[in-house]
Design a protein around this motif. Sequence first.
Motif, PDB file in Angstrom:
ATOM      1  N   ASN A 129       5.515  -3.061 -12.438  1.00  0.00           N
ATOM      2  CA  ASN A 129       5.823  -4.141 -13.312  1.00  0.00           C
ATOM      3  C   ASN A 129       5.833  -3.591 -14.802  1.00  0.00           C
ATOM      4  N   ARG A 130       5.503  -2.484 -15.033  1.00  0.00           N
ATOM      5  CA  ARG A 130       5.140  -2.120 -16.524  1.00  0.00           C
ATOM      6  C   ARG A 130       6.672  -1.806 -17.134  1.00  0.00           C
ATOM      7  N   GLY A 131       7.707  -1.989 -16.356  1.00  0.00           N
ATOM      8  CA  GLY A 131       9.041  -1.708 -17.047  1.00  0.00           C
ATOM      9  C   GLY A 131       9.104  -0.290 -17.944  1.00  0.00           C
ATOM     10  N   PRO A 132       9.724  -0.555 -19.178  1.00  0.00           N
ATOM     11  CA  PRO A 132       9.954   0.519 -20.083  1.00  0.00           C
ATOM     12  C   PRO A 132       8.741   0.971 -20.930  1.00  0.00           C
ATOM     13  N   LEU A 133       7.600   0.478 -20.657  1.00  0.00           N
ATOM     14  CA  LEU A 133       6.468   0.673 -21.515  1.00  0.00           C
ATOM     15  C   LEU A 133       5.640   1.821 -20.664  1.00  0.00           C
ATOM     16  N   SER A 134       4.888   2.438 -21.482  1.00  0.00           N
ATOM     17  CA  SER A 134       3.917   3.642 -21.353  1.00  0.00           C
ATOM     18  C   SER A 134       2.540   2.929 -21.242  1.00  0.00           C
ATOM     19  N   ALA A 135       1.870   3.817 -20.288  1.00  0.00           N
ATOM     20  CA  ALA A 135       0.642   3.181 -20.230  1.00  0.00           C
ATOM     21  C   ALA A 135      -0.531   4.471 -20.128  1.00  0.00           C
ATOM     22  N   LEU A 136      -1.337   4.335 -20.666  1.00  0.00           N
ATOM     23  CA  LEU A 136      -2.565   5.432 -20.684  1.00  0.00           C
ATOM     24  C   LEU A 136      -3.719   4.733 -19.876  1.00  0.00           C
ATOM     25  N   ALA A 152      -7.502  11.669 -18.688  1.00  0.00           N
ATOM     26  CA  ALA A 152      -6.365  10.773 -18.822  1.00  0.00           C
ATOM     27  C   ALA A 152      -5.287  11.107 -17.799  1.00  0.00           C
ATOM     28  N   THR A 153      -4.552   9.816 -17.432  1.00  0.00           N
ATOM     29  CA  THR A 153      -3.512   9.779 -16.453  1.00  0.00           C
ATOM     30  C   THR A 153      -2.491   9.030 -17.052  1.00  0.00           C
ATOM     31  N   TRP A 154      -1.106   9.331 -17.452  1.00  0.00           N
ATOM     32  CA  TRP A 154      -0.003   8.514 -17.988  1.00  0.00           C
ATOM     33  C   TRP A 154       0.948   7.955 -17.006  1.00  0.00           C
ATOM     34  N   MET A 155       1.267   6.784 -17.330  1.00  0.00           N
ATOM     35  CA  MET A 155       2.540   6.110 -16.655  1.00  0.00           C
ATOM     36  C   MET A 155       3.605   6.226 -17.761  1.00  0.00           C
ATOM     37  N   GLY A 156       4.831   6.553 -17.352  1.00  0.00           N
ATOM     38  CA  GLY A 156       5.757   6.528 -18.395  1.00  0.00           C
ATOM     39  C   GLY A 156       5.712   7.804 -19.347  1.00  0.00           C
ATOM     40  N   GLN A 157       6.344   7.625 -20.419  1.00  0.00           N
ATOM     41  CA  GLN A 157       6.166   8.833 -21.378  1.00  0.00           C
ATOM     42  C   GLN A 157       4.866   8.828 -22.280  1.00  0.00           C
ATOM     43  N   PRO A 158       4.140  10.092 -22.143  1.00  0.00           N
ATOM     44  CA  PRO A 158       3.058  10.379 -23.016  1.00  0.00           C
ATOM     45  C   PRO A 158       3.197  10.270 -24.386  1.00  0.00           C
ATOM     46  N   LEU A 159       2.187   9.828 -24.903  1.00  0.00           N
ATOM     47  CA  LEU A 159       2.249   9.501 -26.448  1.00  0.00           C
ATOM     48  C   LEU A 159       1.290  10.498 -26.933  1.00  0.00           C
TER      49      LEU A 159
END
Length: 184
Positions: A129-136, A152-159
Amino acid sequence: MSDPSLYTYPSPLEGYRGLEPLPDVKTADGKSYLNPAAEKRSTAYDSFVAPIKNDSRGGFDVHIYFLQSDDEEVKFATELWERIRREFPELRIYRLWDRPIGPHPMGMFEVNIFTPQQFGAFIPWLVINRGPLSALIHPNTDEEERDHTQRATWMGQPLPLNLKLFKRMGKKQGESLRGSLNAQ
């Protein structure tokens, strides 16, 4: 990110040495291995493993990022924030920040997870459900910088995070400790 060589890592086999060899038998799929039954269920099903906190702070933080200058991302993040508040009221959900704060490089909101059961329910839900958003996703221990980097683990593009904050915190904590030691 962080240099893994800066840290030590205990053997994953601590507490499991000297046991009988595992069987080399495969399951019906022909690819995975048949595991022997455990004497007891892992305690990791019921509480987070040390040094992860099992207290009021929560064992894990999830930071969900959005580009505050992109109206569509702001709208999506706001709707996601509301949905999480409605569907997971047992989690602690903080306000939407429309600017960078702390080590976080852009707008975000934070969710705290308190139990392995909550983690097991919320993280798969967020994957879908996070869509286009990245999550740490990071654990909470007494090592803030390591929690936000090496653990840490990233979902999507790491920032890229602003790690200077942790360097200053470490220096201040060190100065405070030295000051209290000198006062004794």
